[in-house]
Design a protein around this motif. Structure first.
Motif, mmCIF file in Angstrom:
data_model
loop_
_atom_site.group_PDB
_atom_site.id
_atom_site.type_symbol
_atom_site.label_atom_id
_atom_site.label_comp_id
_atom_site.label_asym_id
_atom_site.label_seq_id
_atom_site.Cartn_x
_atom_site.Cartn_y
_atom_site.Cartn_z
ATOM 1 N N ALA A 46 8.307 1.697 9.877
ATOM 2 C CA ALA A 46 7.641 2.508 8.850
ATOM 3 C C ALA A 46 7.722 1.820 7.488
ATOM 4 C CB ALA A 46 8.271 3.901 8.783
ATOM 5 N N ARG A 47 8.873 1.235 7.186
ATOM 6 C CA ARG A 47 9.037 0.489 5.935
ATOM 7 C C ARG A 47 8.106 -0.727 5.896
ATOM 8 N NH1 ARG A 47 14.622 -1.813 5.229
ATOM 9 N NH2 ARG A 47 13.434 -3.653 4.775
ATOM 10 N N MET A 48 7.987 -1.384 7.036
ATOM 11 C CA MET A 48 7.119 -2.560 7.132
ATOM 12 C C MET A 48 5.659 -2.170 6.908
ATOM 13 S SD MET A 48 7.230 -5.232 10.248
ATOM 14 C CE MET A 48 5.742 -5.909 10.893
ATOM 15 N N LEU A 49 5.246 -1.045 7.470
ATOM 16 C CA LEU A 49 3.879 -0.569 7.260
ATOM 17 C C LEU A 49 3.646 -0.268 5.780
ATOM 18 C CD1 LEU A 49 1.126 0.306 8.314
ATOM 19 C CD2 LEU A 49 2.097 2.569 8.722
ATOM 20 N N ARG A 50 4.577 0.400 5.147
ATOM 21 C CA ARG A 50 4.440 0.691 3.710
ATOM 22 C C ARG A 50 4.379 -0.604 2.899
ATOM 23 N NH1 ARG A 50 8.198 4.596 5.114
ATOM 24 N NH2 ARG A 50 9.904 3.421 4.171
ATOM 25 N N TRP A 51 5.146 -1.609 3.310
ATOM 26 C CA TRP A 51 5.135 -2.901 2.613
ATOM 27 C C TRP A 51 3.738 -3.509 2.682
ATOM 28 C CZ3 TRP A 51 4.075 -8.004 3.437
ATOM 29 C CH2 TRP A 51 4.574 -8.903 2.498
ATOM 30 N N PHE A 52 3.143 -3.521 3.868
ATOM 31 C CA PHE A 52 1.788 -4.075 4.011
ATOM 32 C C PHE A 52 0.761 -3.230 3.256
ATOM 33 C CE2 PHE A 52 3.291 -6.567 7.734
ATOM 34 C CZ PHE A 52 2.772 -7.793 7.354
ATOM 35 N N GLN A 53 0.895 -1.912 3.334
ATOM 36 C CA GLN A 53 -0.045 -1.043 2.629
ATOM 37 C C GLN A 53 0.057 -1.237 1.124
ATOM 38 O OE1 GLN A 53 1.026 2.741 4.401
ATOM 39 N NE2 GLN A 53 -0.742 2.648 5.790
ATOM 40 N N GLY A 54 1.240 -1.510 0.622
ATOM 41 C CA GLY A 54 1.416 -1.786 -0.802
ATOM 42 C C GLY A 54 0.681 -3.046 -1.237
ATOM 43 N N ARG A 55 0.338 -3.885 -0.292
ATOM 44 C CA ARG A 55 -0.411 -5.112 -0.573
ATOM 45 C C ARG A 55 -1.868 -4.995 -0.146
ATOM 46 N NH1 ARG A 55 4.399 -5.045 -0.669
ATOM 47 N NH2 ARG A 55 5.706 -6.510 -1.764
ATOM 48 N N GLY A 56 -2.290 -3.765 0.178
ATOM 49 C CA GLY A 56 -3.695 -3.509 0.491
ATOM 50 C C GLY A 56 -4.100 -3.674 1.942
ATOM 51 N N PHE A 57 -3.150 -3.824 2.848
ATOM 52 C CA PHE A 57 -3.463 -3.996 4.263
ATOM 53 C C PHE A 57 -3.218 -2.711 5.039
ATOM 54 C CE2 PHE A 57 -2.227 -8.282 2.888
ATOM 55 C CZ PHE A 57 -3.345 -9.002 3.295
ATOM 56 N N TYR A 58 -3.969 -2.525 6.110
ATOM 57 C CA TYR A 58 -3.771 -1.458 7.094
ATOM 58 C C TYR A 58 -3.802 -0.054 6.517
ATOM 59 C CZ TYR A 58 -2.320 -5.569 9.643
ATOM 60 O OH TYR A 58 -2.276 -6.812 10.198
ATOM 61 N N ALA A 59 -4.744 0.184 5.626
ATOM 62 C CA ALA A 59 -4.914 1.545 5.103
ATOM 63 C C ALA A 59 -5.453 2.414 6.230
ATOM 64 C CB ALA A 59 -5.871 1.540 3.925
ATOM 65 N N ASP A 60 -5.004 3.644 6.279
ATOM 66 C CA ASP A 60 -5.452 4.600 7.284
ATOM 67 C C ASP A 60 -6.925 4.903 7.051
ATOM 68 O OD1 ASP A 60 -5.886 6.799 8.942
ATOM 69 O OD2 ASP A 60 -3.873 7.576 8.607
ATOM 70 N N PRO A 61 -7.797 4.826 8.100
ATOM 71 C CA PRO A 61 -9.228 5.110 7.910
ATOM 72 C C PRO A 61 -9.489 6.485 7.304
ATOM 73 C CG PRO A 61 -8.849 4.183 10.085
ATOM 74 C CD PRO A 61 -7.500 4.430 9.463
ATOM 75 N N ALA A 62 -8.685 7.491 7.663
ATOM 76 C CA ALA A 62 -8.876 8.831 7.097
ATOM 77 C C ALA A 62 -8.624 8.802 5.591
ATOM 78 C CB ALA A 62 -7.943 9.828 7.778
ATOM 79 N N MET A 63 -7.594 8.053 5.170
ATOM 80 C CA MET A 63 -7.293 7.940 3.746
ATOM 81 C C MET A 63 -8.421 7.199 3.024
ATOM 82 S SD MET A 63 -3.231 7.054 3.979
ATOM 83 C CE MET A 63 -3.223 6.296 2.376
#
Length: 190
Positions: free
Chosen positions: A167-184
């Motif tokens: 979960a932390r790793m996902l947040r790390w990538f999302q903080g850099r603009g990767f793997y945003a949830d399609p619903a979001m």
């Protein structure tokens, strides 16, 4: 009538154009799992009766995995010119190296890294943020890899820790603009 108009009249729909960010998102899982596969961290099943045969089987699978990972890294960039491909691949590798450092994977066991990777990828696939096309190199690699890391999931504390780190790793990538949830993404567009 030109070729372009003939295709349009026939209902031809061109493939969507991938951005560099899209290409990186497709390649990141392959680059990350490559860190495990090329480090040759897999050992034979400790309960196997014939350890020599078990070691040989693991070596064969690891070699096949390496080939699949190399192909999986290259697939998203196949249609790019060499200079552009090299630049985007280098940027992807840099992002992955930064992730490994930020998550502290250098100081953890390969089993923990593999488990974290598994849960991170499972989340992306479950939410349709990323998909593995059946028959693709990455689909085949993940299918081959999962049974090779089964023994790590037996320890409850390590399993819970890997889930948190994923979960932390996902947040790390999302903080850099990767793997945003399609619903979001849809909500942000409205």
């Amino acid at each position: 009538m030109g070729e372009r108009k003939r295709r349009a009249a026939a209902g031809y729909v061109p493939a969507p154009r991938l951005t560099d960010r899209d290409r990186k998102e497709f390649a990141i899982p392959a680059v990350l799992v490559g860190a495990l596969v090329f480090a040759n961290v897999f050992g034979p099943d400790p309960t196997a009766e014939d350890q020599a045969a078990a070691r040989a089987e693991v070596e064969t699978k690891a070699k096949h995995l390496q080939e699949l990972i190399l192909a999986g890294v290259q697939e998203p960039f196949a249609d790019l010119r060499i200079a552009h491909r090299s630049r985007v691949l280098r940027e992807t590798a840099d992002v992955c190296a930064d992730c490994v450092k930020a998550m502290g994977f250098e100081d953890q066991s390969s089993v923990k890294f593999a488990m974290t990777y598994y849960y991170w990828l499972e989340d992306l696939l479950a939410r349709d943020v990323l998909s593995l096309v059946e028959g693709s190199s990455m689909h085949e690699a993940v299918t081959l890899l999962l049974p090779m890391m089964e023994h790590g999931f037996d320890e409850a504390r390590r399993d819970a820790s890997a889930r948190k780190q994923a979960a932390r790793m996902l947040r790390w990538f999302q903080g850099r603009g990767f793997y945003a949830d399609p619903a979001m993404m849809l909500e942000a567009a409205e």
